[in-house]
Design a protein around this motif. Structure first.
Motif, short mmCIF file in Angstrom:
data_model
loop_
_atom_site.label_atom_id
_atom_site.label_comp_id
_atom_site.label_asym_id
_atom_site.label_seq_id
_atom_site.Cartn_x
_atom_site.Cartn_y
_atom_site.Cartn_z
N LEU A 170 -51.87 16.84 -15.53
CA LEU A 170 -52.77 16.62 -16.65
C LEU A 170 -52.50 15.30 -17.35
O LEU A 170 -53.43 14.54 -17.66
CB LEU A 170 -52.64 17.78 -17.66
N TYR A 171 -51.22 14.98 -17.56
CA TYR A 171 -50.87 13.70 -18.20
C TYR A 171 -51.30 12.53 -17.31
O TYR A 171 -51.76 11.50 -17.82
CB TYR A 171 -49.37 13.63 -18.46
N ALA A 172 -51.13 12.70 -16.00
CA ALA A 172 -51.54 11.64 -15.08
C ALA A 172 -53.04 11.42 -15.14
O ALA A 172 -53.53 10.27 -15.08
CB ALA A 172 -51.11 11.99 -13.65
N ILE A 173 -53.80 12.50 -15.27
CA ILE A 173 -55.26 12.38 -15.39
C ILE A 173 -55.62 11.59 -16.65
O ILE A 173 -56.51 10.73 -16.63
CB ILE A 173 -55.91 13.78 -15.41
N VAL A 174 -54.91 11.87 -17.74
CA VAL A 174 -55.19 11.16 -19.00
C VAL A 174 -54.90 9.68 -18.85
O VAL A 174 -55.70 8.83 -19.27
CB VAL A 174 -54.35 11.76 -20.14
N VAL A 175 -53.76 9.35 -18.24
CA VAL A 175 -53.42 7.93 -18.04
C VAL A 175 -54.45 7.26 -17.14
O VAL A 175 -54.90 6.13 -17.40
CB VAL A 175 -52.01 7.81 -17.42
N LEU A 176 -54.85 7.96 -16.09
CA LEU A 176 -55.82 7.38 -15.16
C LEU A 176 -57.18 7.20 -15.83
O LEU A 176 -57.91 6.24 -15.55
CB LEU A 176 -55.95 8.25 -13.92
N SER A 353 -45.78 -0.24 -16.07
CA SER A 353 -46.45 0.86 -15.36
C SER A 353 -47.95 0.86 -15.64
O SER A 353 -48.77 1.00 -14.72
CB SER A 353 -45.85 2.20 -15.78
N LEU A 354 -48.31 0.70 -16.90
CA LEU A 354 -49.73 0.72 -17.25
C LEU A 354 -50.46 -0.48 -16.66
O LEU A 354 -51.56 -0.36 -16.12
CB LEU A 354 -49.89 0.75 -18.77
N SER A 355 -49.83 -1.65 -16.75
CA SER A 355 -50.50 -2.84 -16.20
C SER A 355 -50.62 -2.75 -14.69
O SER A 355 -51.65 -3.12 -14.11
CB SER A 355 -49.72 -4.10 -16.60
N ALA A 356 -49.57 -2.24 -14.02
CA ALA A 356 -49.64 -2.09 -12.57
C ALA A 356 -50.69 -1.06 -12.17
O ALA A 356 -51.42 -1.24 -11.19
CB ALA A 356 -48.27 -1.68 -12.02
N SER A 357 -50.80 0.02 -12.94
CA SER A 357 -51.81 1.04 -12.64
C SER A 357 -53.21 0.46 -12.75
O SER A 357 -54.07 0.67 -11.89
CB SER A 357 -51.66 2.22 -13.59
#
Length: 889
Positions: A170-176, A353-357
């Motif tokens: 769920l957290y990964a979905i939010v980040v994505l 992490s956020l910039s790489a994603s």
């Protein structure tokens, strides 16, 4: 390929590219983006950011803790050796000519063709999709490591986020979703923040290095949930700590990974570490925005690789000097508790992490959009073509976002790190292979300004990538190779031809030229003789059956379709022949024959045929046999009207080179009517035969082939034999069964019988014997000859008395031959041929006598041949000059 470049600029590379080599017009935007980025801002910054990512902050301890310092250094050197070899190949390709926008996929596809470009491009895309999932999961892992609920520490109010597989997903979905929102709004957000993130990451690294030197020894409490509490030791720089971490290669202390519960080994740890070394394609992706891309890409990429290598090397050494194995194996985020201000490390982790994603999501979508625009995978990627009014490929972004959601189901960073690593290694191997192919092809236009590479580095890069793939995970490696081969095959058979250029053609040319030089005509031997045929075609509308038949007769030899256009180049503005090649080559494709095409312009057909006999072919591959259609008054049939392949509307009109059935019908003139004048006089026709014999070429005249029934059709069931008449029927007293011409006749018939489609037919030889000679003796002698030549055939003795008695009666053309040939004799011989062969004969091989030396008798010569072969059906009249049979081993 990772999408390490500035997304906004990366998008412009695809949307405003005018082309690298094919001149395609700009489709989105008003003009090319200004080239204003320097080597540092355009190449070094995005490449360094991409190569650091989450691994820098979250997996240094993982690698050193499990593998020890020595194996960690080995992994580092191996990883960067592979990276370095690939960088050399990338720089070579990028500096080969003027670089426009479009990134690595655009350049490789336009350089190597759609098969390589499309397959490598999709592999890059899949690698980026998986990498995006890795970075998102890494960010979630970093957040839960600090803010995740821990039952062993209920008083810590910071740890309030529920943990577990479902919550992590769920957290990964939010980040994505956050990444998706940025990509849908526009890539400029990340582009403008790239340099700020670079400065921030640099400051975090300095804080980590300073902490190693300034922070004193301390104990670090590690909790994994429940009542499990471990104590890790940070000793500061200490020789004992270094000794404990300095394991021999065979004594690495691999244990369970606390995030997955799996036992680690060299391959799994290397997979995780190598994922942090990817990102070397950032400079290529920025090519459209660089002031001097041919200079910036190699220099900037190499600088970025050197910087990241030494950063990793220093961190490995300092980690081994200061931290015990328990701390490293049980707390992958150990940089935070040993930092003089722990939140500093969190900022670095979350920012990278956020910039790489976001960068991988944006970059993958741009790759997908480029693949979709090139239409290499058809309707499968059709949604990725959708763009907004501002040119943002939102369809590709959503498409990529959905695939990353599937990757997130893996749930753990280390679980999918192996897949990402194998995909990257496969992509790097493909790039090395592409550069190797260009180098081996020796194409004159492959002149990269970056010369610090050779075929040795390319080959070593390929081998090292493949070896590491199978060391990491044999199943993933095998699957990726199968996927690449499937993509190559799919694109090859599905996509139409392009103007990008085909590396396969360059390689084939290079190899053919090399082997042609080795094919020495002075080393030819009769044991290895094969027919190399030049078939003269006036109008393919009436010759298609003969063209297909000669394709069966060539026996792996050379087959050239020749055509003469009459005219004078001096009176024409340009050579009309050059524009006609594409039509003839498309004809070859539609007839599915293995033939070359050679056209010439000449004042006469005779002189044009002489030209082709002299200059057609190359080296040891030159025609030794000339095939002509027979000169008679038969009404030609239009084969184009009988075969659906040439019928507009019934034939697929997606010819890869733009020549469909309608174009072929329009190009080739209609069939000549019986009343129309001929372009070739009888004397000129016979003169062509004489010319070929003077040039020591075997000659074949083909008659009646419009009525040929191809093997395998329902009408061919009645035909059982290939008939051979190895005697000169026009001069039977002056010829023998074992002269060069007769043996050549036997060889050609045997070659036809060896063809797969003609193998079911039986060879049948006819011996014309007069009663005074004795038929049994002639049959025994001829049977011995066939046994020596290893030819299986039936022999039929024909009583020739009733024909021979007519020799010399009713002489009509004195002086035509040494003895007169009567009309009655020719009719009788023709009748014997018809009666003996009957309907069982599929094709007949007859002995062709030499034409008379006197040109005044050439028309009479044709009349005799016409009378002898009238009504026989498909017939070959053959005169051979070349010894072609051998009884020796």
């Amino acid at each position: 390929m990772t999408s390490e470049s500035s997304p906004l600029l990366h998008y412009r590379l695809f949307s405003t590219a005018s082309t690298l080599c094919d001149g395609e017009p700009t489709t989105v935007g008003t003009g090319p983006a200004p080239r204003k980025l320097s080597t540092f801002f355009g190449v070094v910054v995005p490449t360094v950011l991409s190569m650091f990512s989450i691994v820098l902050f979250m997996r240094i301890g993982f690698v050193v803790g499990h593998a020890g310092l020595l194996q960690s250094l080995l992994m580092l050197f191996v990883a960067y050796a592979i990276i370095w070899l690939t960088v050399l190949s990338v720089c070579a390709i990028c500096t080969n000519g003027a670089v426009q926008g479009g990134g690595a996929y655009f350049m490789i596809s336009r350089t190597l063709g759609p098969e390589f470009g499309g397959s490598i491009g999709l592999m890059f895309y899949l690698a980026n999709v998986c990498a995006c999932g890795v970075y998102v999961l890494g960010l979630v892992e970093g957040v839960l490591d600090i803010f995740g609920k821990d039952s062993s520490d209920p008083t810590n109010s910071l740890r309030s986020l529920p943990q577990g597989y479902g919550y992590s997903f769920l957290y990964a979905i939010v980040v994505l979703l956050l990444c998706l929102s940025v990509c849908l709004v526009g890539a400029s957000i990340y582009s403008q923040a790239a340099f700020f993130i670079f400065i921030l990451v640099t400051l975090v690294l300095f804080s980590i290095l300073l902490s190693f030197l300034a922070v004193g020894p301390r104990q670090v409490t590690i909790r994994h949930g429940g009542n499990v509490t471990l104590i890790g030791q940070y000793t500061g720089i200490n020789s004992t700590t270094l000794h404990n971490n300095l394991q021999d290669f065979s004594l690495a202390d691999y244990t369970l990974d606390y995030t997955t519960g799996n036992l680690m080994n060299f391959a799994t740890v290397f997979a995780v570490m190598f994922n942090g070394c990817t990102g070397i394609m950032a400079g290529c992706n920025m090519s459209g925005e660089l002031k001097q891309p041919s200079r910036a890409i190699p220099i900037g990429t190499i600088i970025a690789v050197v910087i990241t290598f030494f950063v990793y090397l220093i961190l490995f050494l300092l980690t081994a000097l200061t931290c015990d194995r328990t701390l490293l194996r049980e707390d992958y985020g150990f940089f935070r508790p040993i930092n003089f201000w722990p939140p500093f490390v969190l900022i670095g982790v979350y920012a990278t992490s956020l910039s790489a994603s976001m960068s991988t999501l944006i970059g993958a979508s741009r790759i997908l959009h480029a693949l979709a625009k090139d239409d290499l995978f058809g309707i499968l990627l059709a949604p990725a073509k959708l763009v907004s009014k501002g040119g943002n490929p939102w369809g590709a972004v959503v498409y990529t976002w959905a695939l990353v959601q599937l990757v997130l189901l893996a749930g753990k960073l280390n679980t999918i790190a192996g897949i990402v690593t194998v995909f990257y290694l496969m992509a790097y191997a493909a790039i090395d292979l592409a550069c190797l192919a260009l180098e081996w092809a020796s194409a004159p236009n492959f002149r990269p300004t970056f010369r610090l590479f050779s075929w040795h580095t390319c080959l070593l890069g390929i081998l090292s990538c493949l070896v590491m793939m199978f060391l990491i995970n044999p199943a993933y490696a095998s699957g990726s190779i199968v996927l690449l081969l499937l993509l190559l095959g799919f694109i090859h058979f599905r996509s139409s031809s392009s103007s990008w250029g085909y590396i396969s053609q360059a390689l084939i040319f290079h190899q053919v030229r090399k082997y042609l030089l080795l094919l020495d005509v002075r080393k030819e031997h009769v044991k290895f003789w094969r027919p190399q045929i030049l078939l003269m075609v006036s109008n393919p509308r009436t010759s298609c059956q003969l063209i297909k038949f000669i394709n069966d007769l060539k026996k792996g030899g050379l087959f050239i379709m020749g055509h003469v256009e009459t005219g004078d180049l001096d009176s024409l503005p340009s050579d009309p022949v050059q524009a006609h090649y594409s039509f003839w080559l498309s004809l070859v494709d539609k007839l599915n024959v293995k033939a070359f095409v050679d056209l010439t312009l000449s004042p006469s057909v005779r002189h044009g045929t002489q030209q082709l006999l002299r200059i057609t072919g190359l080296g040891g591959m030159k025609p030794n046999t000339l095939v002509l259609g027979f000169y008679d008054n038969a009404t030609p049939e239009d084969y184009f009207l009988q075969d659906s392949a040439f019928t507009p509307g019934l034939s697929p009109n997606d010819d890869p080179f733009g020549v469909d059935a309608t174009s072929l019908q329009a190009h080739f003139p209609p069939v000549r009517s019986p009343e129309s004048p001929r372009h070739l006089a009888p004397k000129e026709y016979v003169a062509i035969i004489c010319d070929a014999l003077k040039m020591h070429k075997n000659i074949v005249l083909a008659r009646g082939f419009p009525s040929l029934v191809r093997p395998g059709t329902s009408s061919s069931n009645a035909a059982l034999y290939i008939d051979v008449w190895p005697l000169d029927l026009l001069r039977p007293q002056a010829s023998a069964y074992v002269d060069v011409c007769s043996l050549f006749l036997l060889q050609m018939a045997c070659i036809l019988n060896m063809a797969a489609s003609w193998h079911r037919y039986q060879l049948r030889f006819f011996l014309c014997v007069e009663s005074s000679v004795g038929g049994n003796a002639a049959e025994v002698k001829f049977r011995e000859l066939l046994i020596k030549l290893r030819i299986r055939a039936a022999i039929r003795v024909v009583d020739w008395d009733r024909v021979a008695v007519l020799w010399g009666q009713g002489q009509e053309h004195p002086g035509l031959t040494r003895e007169p040939i009567s009309r009655e004799y020719l009719k009788a011989a023709n009748q014997v041929l018809l009666e003996e062969g009957g309907m069982e004969s599929a094709v007949r091989f007859l002995y062709l006598p030499r034409p008379p030396a006197d040109p005044a008798l050439h028309e009479y010569y044709l009349e005799e041949l016409d009378a002898l072969t009238e009504g026989l059906g498909p017939t070959l009249l053959i005169h051979g000059l070349t010894p072609v049979t051998c009884t020796e081993l």
